[in-house]
Scaffold this active site. Structure first.
Site, short mmCIF file in Angstrom:
data_model
loop_
_atom_site.label_atom_id
_atom_site.label_comp_id
_atom_site.label_asym_id
_atom_site.label_seq_id
_atom_site.Cartn_x
_atom_site.Cartn_y
_atom_site.Cartn_z
N CYS A 61 2.75 -8.59 1.38
CA CYS A 61 2.31 -7.89 0.16
C CYS A 61 1.69 -8.88 -0.83
CB CYS A 61 3.49 -7.23 -0.53
SG CYS A 61 4.36 -6.00 0.44
N GLU A 63 2.41 -9.30 -3.98
CA GLU A 63 3.39 -9.95 -4.86
C GLU A 63 3.98 -11.19 -4.19
OE1 GLU A 63 3.17 -6.79 -3.95
OE2 GLU A 63 3.93 -5.42 -5.49
N CYS A 96 7.24 -3.20 -3.73
CA CYS A 96 8.17 -2.69 -2.71
C CYS A 96 9.51 -3.40 -2.82
CB CYS A 96 7.57 -2.86 -1.32
SG CYS A 96 7.68 -4.54 -0.66
N CYS A 99 9.54 -7.19 -1.96
CA CYS A 99 8.97 -8.04 -3.01
C CYS A 99 9.91 -8.15 -4.20
CB CYS A 99 7.61 -7.51 -3.46
SG CYS A 99 6.34 -7.77 -2.21
ZN ZN Z 1 5.93 -5.77 -1.31
#
Ligand code: ZN
Length: 144
Positions: A61, A63, A96, A99
């Protein structure tokens, strides 16, 4: 001593940095292009973008991409004072769970987290984004 906080005037800039970072996303499978920007305690802003993989579970991701970059560039002592997330799909996208957990080790509890919602951008302190982060609380004598 109180932890330094993110100046509110920097948050729109951080959000724009996240939007710009989303342009760099590698998202050929989902088409969901995400960017993240972190304001660090050294005053620097570090960005990241999602990087997908044909083996979907290996996707990273935005992040975590930004956080890995921040540690690689400035070392493990960094503290995150604010996080902004954006995407090019104009879709709601809070960080998410993975993260949130990874950020928990580097972010100040009161750090603002900005993310897209249906009607704009929502800002919450990190402690409300992940109220019960996993911690390893080993009992004495149970270290192996
Ligand atoms: Zn994430």
């Amino acid at each position: 001593m109180d932890a330094p906080s993110a100046p509110a005037t920097e948050l729109p800039t951080l959000l724009e940095a996240a939007r710009q970072a989303a342009q760099q996303a590698y998202a050929p499978y989902s088409g969901f292009r995400v960017g993240a920007a972190l304001l660090l305690n050294n005053g620097r802003v570090v960005t990241g973008a999602n990087v997908e993989n044909v083996s979907y579970g290996l996707t990273l991701c935005a992040e975590r991409s930004a956080l890995v970059r921040a540690v690689a560039e400035f070392g493990p002592e960094i503290r995150v004072l604010a996080v902004a997330v954006a995407n090019l799909n104009e879709a709601p996208s809070p960080p998410c769970g993975a993260c949130r957990q990874v950020l928990a080790e580097f972010i100040e509890p009161d750090a603002p987290v900005l993310f897209p919602v249906a009607d704009g951008v929502r800002t919450l302190p990190f402690r409300e984004v992940l109220p019960l982060a996993f911690e390893m609380n080993l009992k004495q004598g149970m270290t192996r």
